[in-house]
Design a protein around this motif. Structure first.
Motif, PDB file in Angstrom:
ATOM      1  N   SER A 190       0.848  -1.203   0.000  1.00  0.00           N
ATOM      2  CA  SER A 190       0.000   0.000   0.000  1.00  0.00           C
ATOM      3  C   SER A 190       0.875   1.242   0.000  1.00  0.00           C
ATOM      4  O   SER A 190       0.456   2.297  -0.469  1.00  0.00           O
ATOM      5  CB  SER A 190      -0.885   0.072   1.241  1.00  0.00           C
ATOM      6  OG  SER A 190      -1.406  -1.149   1.571  1.00  0.00           O
ATOM      7  N   ILE A 191       2.066   1.122   0.564  1.00  0.00           N
ATOM      8  CA  ILE A 191       2.987   2.266   0.614  1.00  0.00           C
ATOM      9  C   ILE A 191       3.339   2.701  -0.804  1.00  0.00           C
ATOM     10  O   ILE A 191       3.373   3.889  -1.116  1.00  0.00           O
ATOM     11  CB  ILE A 191       4.249   1.890   1.424  1.00  0.00           C
ATOM     12  CG1 ILE A 191       3.875   1.683   2.887  1.00  0.00           C
ATOM     13  CG2 ILE A 191       5.333   2.952   1.271  1.00  0.00           C
ATOM     14  CD1 ILE A 191       4.977   1.084   3.724  1.00  0.00           C
TER      15      ILE A 191
ATOM     16  N   GLU B 293       1.478   2.086  -3.410  1.00  0.00           N
ATOM     17  CA  GLU B 293       0.250   2.639  -3.994  1.00  0.00           C
ATOM     18  C   GLU B 293      -0.004   4.063  -3.500  1.00  0.00           C
ATOM     19  O   GLU B 293      -0.502   4.904  -4.254  1.00  0.00           O
ATOM     20  CB  GLU B 293      -0.939   1.728  -3.658  1.00  0.00           C
ATOM     21  CG  GLU B 293      -0.862   0.404  -4.398  1.00  0.00           C
ATOM     22  CD  GLU B 293      -2.048  -0.506  -4.110  1.00  0.00           C
ATOM     23  OE1 GLU B 293      -2.765  -0.250  -3.129  1.00  0.00           O
ATOM     24  OE2 GLU B 293      -2.232  -1.456  -4.880  1.00  0.00           O
ATOM     25  N   ALA B 294       0.344   4.306  -2.232  1.00  0.00           N
ATOM     26  CA  ALA B 294       0.184   5.659  -1.692  1.00  0.00           C
ATOM     27  C   ALA B 294       1.029   6.637  -2.504  1.00  0.00           C
ATOM     28  O   ALA B 294       0.566   7.717  -2.886  1.00  0.00           O
ATOM     29  CB  ALA B 294       0.584   5.693  -0.224  1.00  0.00           C
ATOM     30  N   ALA B 295       2.264   6.247  -2.803  1.00  0.00           N
ATOM     31  CA  ALA B 295       3.151   7.107  -3.589  1.00  0.00           C
ATOM     32  C   ALA B 295       2.554   7.359  -4.967  1.00  0.00           C
ATOM     33  O   ALA B 295       2.546   8.491  -5.468  1.00  0.00           O
ATOM     34  CB  ALA B 295       4.535   6.476  -3.704  1.00  0.00           C
ATOM     35  N   VAL B 296       2.026   6.297  -5.583  1.00  0.00           N
ATOM     36  CA  VAL B 296       1.426   6.435  -6.913  1.00  0.00           C
ATOM     37  C   VAL B 296       0.217   7.374  -6.855  1.00  0.00           C
ATOM     38  O   VAL B 296       0.060   8.262  -7.694  1.00  0.00           O
ATOM     39  CB  VAL B 296       1.031   5.047  -7.484  1.00  0.00           C
ATOM     40  CG1 VAL B 296       0.231   5.211  -8.757  1.00  0.00           C
ATOM     41  CG2 VAL B 296       2.280   4.213  -7.743  1.00  0.00           C
ATOM     42  N   SER B 297      -0.605   7.202  -5.802  1.00  0.00           N
ATOM     43  CA  SER B 297      -1.799   8.051  -5.696  1.00  0.00           C
ATOM     44  C   SER B 297      -1.421   9.517  -5.504  1.00  0.00           C
ATOM     45  O   SER B 297      -2.194  10.410  -5.817  1.00  0.00           O
ATOM     46  CB  SER B 297      -2.687   7.583  -4.545  1.00  0.00           C
ATOM     47  OG  SER B 297      -2.174   8.014  -3.310  1.00  0.00           O
ATOM     48  N   LEU B 298      -0.222   9.752  -4.995  1.00  0.00           N
ATOM     49  CA  LEU B 298       0.224  11.135  -4.778  1.00  0.00           C
ATOM     50  C   LEU B 298       0.906  11.714  -6.022  1.00  0.00           C
ATOM     51  O   LEU B 298       1.495  12.789  -5.968  1.00  0.00           O
ATOM     52  CB  LEU B 298       1.169  11.199  -3.580  1.00  0.00           C
ATOM     53  CG  LEU B 298       0.485  10.955  -2.230  1.00  0.00           C
ATOM     54  CD1 LEU B 298       1.489  10.676  -1.135  1.00  0.00           C
ATOM     55  CD2 LEU B 298      -0.390  12.137  -1.850  1.00  0.00           C
ATOM     56  N   GLY B 299       0.845  10.971  -7.121  1.00  0.00           N
ATOM     57  CA  GLY B 299       1.334  11.526  -8.380  1.00  0.00           C
ATOM     58  C   GLY B 299       2.684  11.001  -8.828  1.00  0.00           C
ATOM     59  O   GLY B 299       3.296  11.550  -9.740  1.00  0.00           O
ATOM     60  N   CYS B 300       3.161   9.938  -8.174  1.00  0.00           N
ATOM     61  CA  CYS B 300       4.473   9.397  -8.505  1.00  0.00           C
ATOM     62  C   CYS B 300       4.308   8.192  -9.438  1.00  0.00           C
ATOM     63  O   CYS B 300       3.629   7.238  -9.082  1.00  0.00           O
ATOM     64  CB  CYS B 300       5.146   8.980  -7.200  1.00  0.00           C
ATOM     65  SG  CYS B 300       6.818   8.447  -7.367  1.00  0.00           S
TER      66      CYS B 300
ATOM     67  N   VAL C  42      10.293   4.809  -2.885  1.00  0.00           N
ATOM     68  CA  VAL C  42       9.744   4.267  -1.636  1.00  0.00           C
ATOM     69  C   VAL C  42       9.957   2.761  -1.435  1.00  0.00           C
ATOM     70  O   VAL C  42      10.017   2.316  -0.298  1.00  0.00           O
ATOM     71  CB  VAL C  42       8.244   4.607  -1.433  1.00  0.00           C
ATOM     72  CG1 VAL C  42       8.019   6.096  -1.435  1.00  0.00           C
ATOM     73  CG2 VAL C  42       7.372   3.929  -2.450  1.00  0.00           C
TER      74      VAL C  42
END
Lengths: 350, 262
Positions: free
Chosen positions: B160-161, B163-170, B179
């Motif tokens: 999920s970490i 995915e969190a980065a991806v959701s923030l535009g990465c 990450v």
């Protein structure tokens, strides 16, 4: 910027297993809609489709007038809050919150200013230089919230965000989430399996089962007027008694149930939906009484609930749960009647 | 009140230690002897056999080769192993389970068989230059360590970490470097060191792949032993041992040895 989210005719598969079928969902501008259901009902799949971590087999996902369906996840600009918080363990709180801004090419000083302002809004200024490992569960979830909010996304999504917190903190955090979501007027999609959580936080709730939305409405309507047996059972109408309307007499309908017994349902309180129907009742919707026009029963085990006694009742339609007043306890084995209470009962088409 | 330990248990523990430590003590002692033959306890005390290692050009040369090979082979193996471990951890549900076992094959197959088949295929079949063949051979030899140790780290990683980065535009590829890698760094270091030591001490693969003009330190040690039976052999062994112990000490200090047994 507030926009609405629309999912149209979404079907999704895992391998050859269909997990969502013709799902339609509209979340209005600034509205918070929850997807509620047991695990495997498709609620998380729906969220992951919108996030872009999964692709639907068919259907379209639109945010405002932007078509997200085939857009890569990182280009969707959606704030996500995860059940496991998913903070970056190797970064400080400030760096975690600033991460999204950095990806947007926002420079050093401006980035720090905006990150710090958001950290202050969630009340963690004193912890800005700590690493996530040195924070409590509640603090971590606040960081996750700040990290999702700081990019000012048009849509916020929550995937069981409170499941890892203890009961007291859960209540505080959901108020906090609701407050921040309303203050920003951000459209939000919230996934949970906890009915109380969904009902308390949402404008509308979609109760899901087997990849479909069973009913989408305000918590008040879902709670008092479930549209079908699944939703009725889900919101606590534990007793389902099949009935048949046999005759009308003045302002009441006479309904017959298994075993040939019949009761009168006043039209002023009950609307019979079809000839064959189901009387769905919460335990408090069947009042245990010594006499009256009700369902005849033999009382079984009595348990004390604090506000009432609950009885396991043997009726011609099978075993049901019904509540009786504290002032008048009945003994096990006593004969009584169960009188349907209109506010805690509903009639469903069979 | 202290728990009483059975005397036999103490005796067995002492024996086990003696069995493990004894040969090391003997080899260290032997390497310090003044005599020109292997003897224990050492007669006289001298470091001349250690000097001798560096005076014999073949040892100097092979030492360099061994280090280059250990670093290069491990790096090559990591370049293959990290993506493989990532894919297997990330898509654990979708991928068939036997895939993970394929990467352990180089440990399960007798090394001598692996060495021989590498000679037949890479050195003779594909006609690789000796050094290139050695790189490939060592990379294959250490691949299980890279995949397993990095894989253990990745299995503990919450994706999920990412995915969190991806959701923030990465973008995904960038999220991997920003990450994922920093959070499995410990596993990569531990895997690298294990692989490095395995490669440095390898005989059975190298013996099939070395050839005219190119050799590794352990192979040179064997060659030297056939002609001279002097304490240089002991000195080289001690040197290899100390490099291994030194590297292990670094792992222990930075990550804890328990990491390797996870």
């Amino acid at each position: 910027m507030t926009v609405s989210l629309s999912l149209s005719d979404i079907t999704a598969h895992y391998g050859s297993t269909k997990v969502l079928e013709d799902l339609n969902l509209h979340v209005g501008e600034g509205e918070l809609v929850s997807l509620l259901g047991a695990s495997g009902c498709g609620k998380t799949t729906t969220l992951r489709l919108v996030a872009g971590f999964l692709e639907p087999t068919t259907g379209t996902i639109k945010l405002g007038d932007r078509d997200l369906t085939r857009l890569p996840a990182h280009a969707r600009n959606i704030g996500l809050v995860f059940q496991t918080y998913a903070l970056f363990p190797h970064l400080t709180v400030r760096e975690n919150v600033a991460f999204g801004l950095k990806q947007r090419g926002i420079g050093g000083a401006e980035r720090t200013r905006r990150a710090d302002a958001m950290i202050e809004r969630v009340g963690l200024s004193a912890f800005a230089d700590r690493h996530p490992a040195n924070l409590s569960g509640g603090q971590r979830q606040r960081v996750a919230l700040a990290r999702a909010l700081v990019i000012e996304p048009p849509l916020l999504m929550f995937d069981e965000p409170l499941s890892n917190l203890d009961a007291k903190l859960r209540v505080d955090m959901r108020v906090e989430i609701r407050r921040l979501q309303q203050a920003n007027g951000t459209t939000a999609l919230y996934v949970t399996h906890d009915q109380e959580e969904a009902f308390s936080i949402s404008d509308r709730v979609a109760i899901m089962n087997a990849g479909q939305i069973m009913q989408l409405d305000t918590p008040e309507v879902l709670y008092s007027r479930p549209a079908n047996a699944f939703v009725a059972d889900f919101v606590g109408f534990e007793n389902m008694i099949p009935m048949t309307a046999v005759s009308e007499a003045g302002d009441a309908v006479r309904a017959e149930m298994a075993g040939g017994t019949s009761i009168e349902l006043p039209k002023s309180h009950f609307t019979v939906p079809s000839r064959d129907f189901i009387l769905a009742a919460r335990p408090e919707g069947l009042l245990v009484s010594a006499a009256g026009d009700g369902i005849p029963t033999t009382l079984g085990l009595r348990t004390y609930l604090g506000r009432a006694y609950q009885y396991q009742c043997e009726t011609p339609a099978g075993e049901v749960k019904a509540n009786g007043p504290l002032a008048q306890p009945f003994d096990s084995g006593a004969n009584a009647v169960l009188i349907p209470q209109p506010e805690q009962c509903c009639l469903l088409s069979a | 009140m202290r728990q009483k330990t059975h005397p036999l248990l103490i005796a067995f523990a002492a024996l086990t230690f003696a069995f493990l430590i004894g040969p090391l003590v003997i080899i260290i002692g032997t390497s310090l002897s003044e005599t020109s033959y292997l003897t224990f306890p050492p007669e006289g005390l001298s470091l001349k056999w250690y000097e001798n290692i560096f005076e014999i050009s073949a040892f100097r040369r092979t030492m360099v080769t061994s280090f280059i090979l250990a670093v290069g082979g491990t790096a090559l193996s990591m370049a293959i192993g990290i993506p493989a471990a990532y894919a297997m951890a990330r898509y654990r549900v979708q991928l068939p389970a036997f895939l993970g076992n394929i990467y352990v094959l180089p440990i399960l197959i007798p090394e001598i068989v692996l060495g021989f088949s590498l000679m037949k295929s890479v050195a003779i079949g594909a006609d690789f230059p000796i050094m290139a063949a050695l790189f490939v051979g060592h990379a294959l030899l250490v691949l299980p360590y890279c995949v397993r140790v990095v894989g253990a780290s990745l299995n503990a990683f919450d994706f999920s970490i990412e995915e969190a980065a991806v959701s923030l535009g990465c973008p995904r590829w960038k999220a991997f470097f920003l990450v994922v890698l920093p959070n499995v760094r410990a596993g990569i270091i531990a895997g690298f060191i294990l692989a490095f030591i395995t490669s440095l001490n390898d005989v059975s693969i190298s013996i099939f792949l070395t050839g005219p003009g190119v050799s590794t330190l352990p192979i040179q040690l064997l060659a030297h032993m056939e002609q001279f039976f002097d304490p240089t052999i002991a000195a080289v062994s001690v040197l290899l041992m100390f490099v291994t112990v030194g590297v292990m000490a670094i792992v222990e200090r930075t990550l804890g040895l328990t990491f390797l047994t996870k």
